[in-house]
Design a protein around this motif. Sequence first.
Motif, PDB file in Angstrom:
ATOM      1  N   GLU A  68      33.237  24.784 -39.010  1.00  0.00           N
ATOM      2  CA  GLU A  68      33.451  25.323 -40.358  1.00  0.00           C
ATOM      3  C   GLU A  68      33.017  24.322 -41.418  1.00  0.00           C
ATOM      4  O   GLU A  68      32.353  24.684 -42.400  1.00  0.00           O
ATOM      5  CB  GLU A  68      34.912  25.717 -40.565  1.00  0.00           C
ATOM      6  N   SER A  69      33.351  23.063 -41.235  1.00  0.00           N
ATOM      7  CA  SER A  69      32.976  22.033 -42.199  1.00  0.00           C
ATOM      8  C   SER A  69      31.455  21.876 -42.289  1.00  0.00           C
ATOM      9  O   SER A  69      30.898  21.769 -43.383  1.00  0.00           O
ATOM     10  CB  SER A  69      33.626  20.704 -41.796  1.00  0.00           C
ATOM     11  N   ASN A  83      27.906  35.291 -46.506  1.00  0.00           N
ATOM     12  CA  ASN A  83      29.191  35.517 -45.843  1.00  0.00           C
ATOM     13  C   ASN A  83      29.102  35.114 -44.368  1.00  0.00           C
ATOM     14  O   ASN A  83      29.333  35.919 -43.474  1.00  0.00           O
ATOM     15  CB  ASN A  83      29.594  36.991 -45.987  1.00  0.00           C
ATOM     16  N   TRP A  84      28.785  33.863 -44.102  1.00  0.00           N
ATOM     17  CA  TRP A  84      28.587  33.373 -42.732  1.00  0.00           C
ATOM     18  C   TRP A  84      29.873  33.359 -41.918  1.00  0.00           C
ATOM     19  O   TRP A  84      29.829  33.309 -40.707  1.00  0.00           O
ATOM     20  CB  TRP A  84      27.950  31.979 -42.747  1.00  0.00           C
ATOM     21  N   ARG A  85      31.026  33.398 -42.562  1.00  0.00           N
ATOM     22  CA  ARG A  85      32.306  33.355 -41.849  1.00  0.00           C
ATOM     23  C   ARG A  85      32.580  34.617 -41.029  1.00  0.00           C
ATOM     24  O   ARG A  85      33.359  34.584 -40.086  1.00  0.00           O
ATOM     25  CB  ARG A  85      33.457  33.113 -42.819  1.00  0.00           C
ATOM     26  N   SER A  86      31.926  35.717 -41.374  1.00  0.00           N
ATOM     27  CA  SER A  86      32.154  36.945 -40.611  1.00  0.00           C
ATOM     28  C   SER A  86      30.879  37.711 -40.283  1.00  0.00           C
ATOM     29  O   SER A  86      30.925  38.650 -39.498  1.00  0.00           O
ATOM     30  CB  SER A  86      33.123  37.872 -41.366  1.00  0.00           C
ATOM     31  N   SER A  87      29.754  37.320 -40.841  1.00  0.00           N
ATOM     32  CA  SER A  87      28.510  38.048 -40.616  1.00  0.00           C
ATOM     33  C   SER A  87      27.526  37.217 -39.791  1.00  0.00           C
ATOM     34  O   SER A  87      27.134  36.117 -40.201  1.00  0.00           O
ATOM     35  CB  SER A  87      27.859  38.391 -41.967  1.00  0.00           C
ATOM     36  N   ILE A  88      27.106  37.751 -38.647  1.00  0.00           N
ATOM     37  CA  ILE A  88      26.125  37.060 -37.813  1.00  0.00           C
ATOM     38  C   ILE A  88      24.785  36.969 -38.538  1.00  0.00           C
ATOM     39  O   ILE A  88      24.083  35.965 -38.440  1.00  0.00           O
ATOM     40  CB  ILE A  88      25.971  37.724 -36.414  1.00  0.00           C
ATOM     41  N   VAL A  89      24.436  37.998 -39.298  1.00  0.00           N
ATOM     42  CA  VAL A  89      23.176  37.985 -40.049  1.00  0.00           C
ATOM     43  C   VAL A  89      23.203  36.853 -41.072  1.00  0.00           C
ATOM     44  O   VAL A  89      22.257  36.058 -41.168  1.00  0.00           O
ATOM     45  CB  VAL A  89      22.924  39.353 -40.723  1.00  0.00           C
ATOM     46  N   ASP A  90      24.290  36.750 -41.832  1.00  0.00           N
ATOM     47  CA  ASP A  90      24.388  35.690 -42.836  1.00  0.00           C
ATOM     48  C   ASP A  90      24.472  34.308 -42.196  1.00  0.00           C
ATOM     49  O   ASP A  90      23.924  33.340 -42.732  1.00  0.00           O
ATOM     50  CB  ASP A  90      25.588  35.934 -43.757  1.00  0.00           C
ATOM     51  N   LEU A  91      25.144  34.206 -41.054  1.00  0.00           N
ATOM     52  CA  LEU A  91      25.213  32.927 -40.342  1.00  0.00           C
ATOM     53  C   LEU A  91      23.807  32.480 -39.954  1.00  0.00           C
ATOM     54  O   LEU A  91      23.423  31.323 -40.161  1.00  0.00           O
ATOM     55  CB  LEU A  91      26.100  33.050 -39.102  1.00  0.00           C
ATOM     56  N   LYS A 129      31.663  36.695 -33.218  1.00  0.00           N
ATOM     57  CA  LYS A 129      32.799  36.129 -32.477  1.00  0.00           C
ATOM     58  C   LYS A 129      32.337  35.423 -31.202  1.00  0.00           C
ATOM     59  O   LYS A 129      32.838  34.352 -30.859  1.00  0.00           O
ATOM     60  CB  LYS A 129      33.819  37.218 -32.153  1.00  0.00           C
ATOM     61  N   ALA A 130      31.361  35.999 -30.519  1.00  0.00           N
ATOM     62  CA  ALA A 130      30.848  35.383 -29.289  1.00  0.00           C
ATOM     63  C   ALA A 130      30.169  34.050 -29.596  1.00  0.00           C
ATOM     64  O   ALA A 130      30.339  33.080 -28.854  1.00  0.00           O
ATOM     65  CB  ALA A 130      29.883  36.331 -28.584  1.00  0.00           C
ATOM     66  N   VAL A 131      29.413  33.992 -30.672  1.00  0.00           N
ATOM     67  CA  VAL A 131      28.769  32.729 -31.061  1.00  0.00           C
ATOM     68  C   VAL A 131      29.837  31.680 -31.340  1.00  0.00           C
ATOM     69  O   VAL A 131      29.736  30.533 -30.880  1.00  0.00           O
ATOM     70  CB  VAL A 131      27.842  32.935 -32.286  1.00  0.00           C
ATOM     71  N   MET A 132      30.866  32.049 -32.059  1.00  0.00           N
ATOM     72  CA  MET A 132      31.935  31.093 -32.376  1.00  0.00           C
ATOM     73  C   MET A 132      32.656  30.637 -31.103  1.00  0.00           C
ATOM     74  O   MET A 132      32.975  29.453 -30.953  1.00  0.00           O
ATOM     75  CB  MET A 132      32.922  31.697 -33.384  1.00  0.00           C
ATOM     76  N   ARG A 133      32.904  31.550 -30.181  1.00  0.00           N
ATOM     77  CA  ARG A 133      33.538  31.170 -28.906  1.00  0.00           C
ATOM     78  C   ARG A 133      32.650  30.191 -28.139  1.00  0.00           C
ATOM     79  O   ARG A 133      33.131  29.202 -27.588  1.00  0.00           O
ATOM     80  CB  ARG A 133      33.813  32.405 -28.040  1.00  0.00           C
ATOM     81  N   GLU A 134      31.359  30.474 -28.083  1.00  0.00           N
ATOM     82  CA  GLU A 134      30.432  29.593 -27.365  1.00  0.00           C
ATOM     83  C   GLU A 134      30.310  28.231 -28.039  1.00  0.00           C
ATOM     84  O   GLU A 134      30.208  27.204 -27.360  1.00  0.00           O
ATOM     85  CB  GLU A 134      29.050  30.247 -27.237  1.00  0.00           C
ATOM     86  N   ALA A 144      40.683  29.533 -35.374  1.00  0.00           N
ATOM     87  CA  ALA A 144      41.085  30.603 -34.450  1.00  0.00           C
ATOM     88  C   ALA A 144      40.591  31.973 -34.888  1.00  0.00           C
ATOM     89  O   ALA A 144      40.123  32.751 -34.077  1.00  0.00           O
ATOM     90  CB  ALA A 144      42.593  30.618 -34.288  1.00  0.00           C
ATOM     91  N   GLY A 145      40.642  32.291 -36.134  1.00  0.00           N
ATOM     92  CA  GLY A 145      40.240  33.606 -36.621  1.00  0.00           C
ATOM     93  C   GLY A 145      38.752  33.879 -36.449  1.00  0.00           C
ATOM     94  O   GLY A 145      38.316  35.024 -36.475  1.00  0.00           O
ATOM     95  N   PHE A 146      37.949  32.837 -36.276  1.00  0.00           N
ATOM     96  CA  PHE A 146      36.507  33.029 -36.148  1.00  0.00           C
ATOM     97  C   PHE A 146      36.116  33.538 -34.762  1.00  0.00           C
ATOM     98  O   PHE A 146      35.083  34.157 -34.607  1.00  0.00           O
ATOM     99  CB  PHE A 146      35.773  31.704 -36.373  1.00  0.00           C
ATOM    100  N   ALA A 147      36.900  33.234 -33.767  1.00  0.00           N
ATOM    101  CA  ALA A 147      36.490  33.523 -32.385  1.00  0.00           C
ATOM    102  C   ALA A 147      37.265  34.658 -31.729  1.00  0.00           C
ATOM    103  O   ALA A 147      36.964  35.029 -30.611  1.00  0.00           O
ATOM    104  CB  ALA A 147      36.637  32.255 -31.538  1.00  0.00           C
TER     105      ALA A 147
END
Length: 148
Positions: A68-69, A83-91, A129-134, A144-147
């Motif tokens: 996150e940092s 909105n990278w915190r919830s959008s894979i496209v924006d990430l 969510k899968a990217v964040m878990r990986e 925690a909320g990201f994954a």
Amino acid sequence: MSIFGKIKSAIFGEKGPLGSGHFGTPKPEAVPAPAPAPQTTSAPAPIPQAAPAVTPVTAPAPQSVDVESVLSGIASRKNSDLNWRSSIVDLMKLLDLDSSLDNRKELATELGYTGAKDGSAEMNIWLHKAVMRELAKNGGTVPAGFAD
């Protein structure tokens, strides 16, 4: 390099959180044990010794990357409101990666998505969510909320 590999590299840097040049546990290096000091007395010749033992060096403890940092810092430097915190496209856009449907389909395949690869909200939410878990599995600290 895989799409996910590009994401990891963009967040962790080329060497990754372990500093090993790749993602995963670095292999311990072998270092020879010091040779015994030569004897200078006129005693009988010493019995030949076996070659010095090789002592493994343990790898340093993995360093975690605060995902996150890092992403917040990138967004700040780019003055981005993505909105990278919830959008894979924006990430992906934040990381200067191609966020096209074709690339997201490839990422979905890499990460094991079994649903329709049609760019739906369901697929995109799963991908984020899968990217964040990986990332977490590979040394990243992810809120925690990201994954989940």
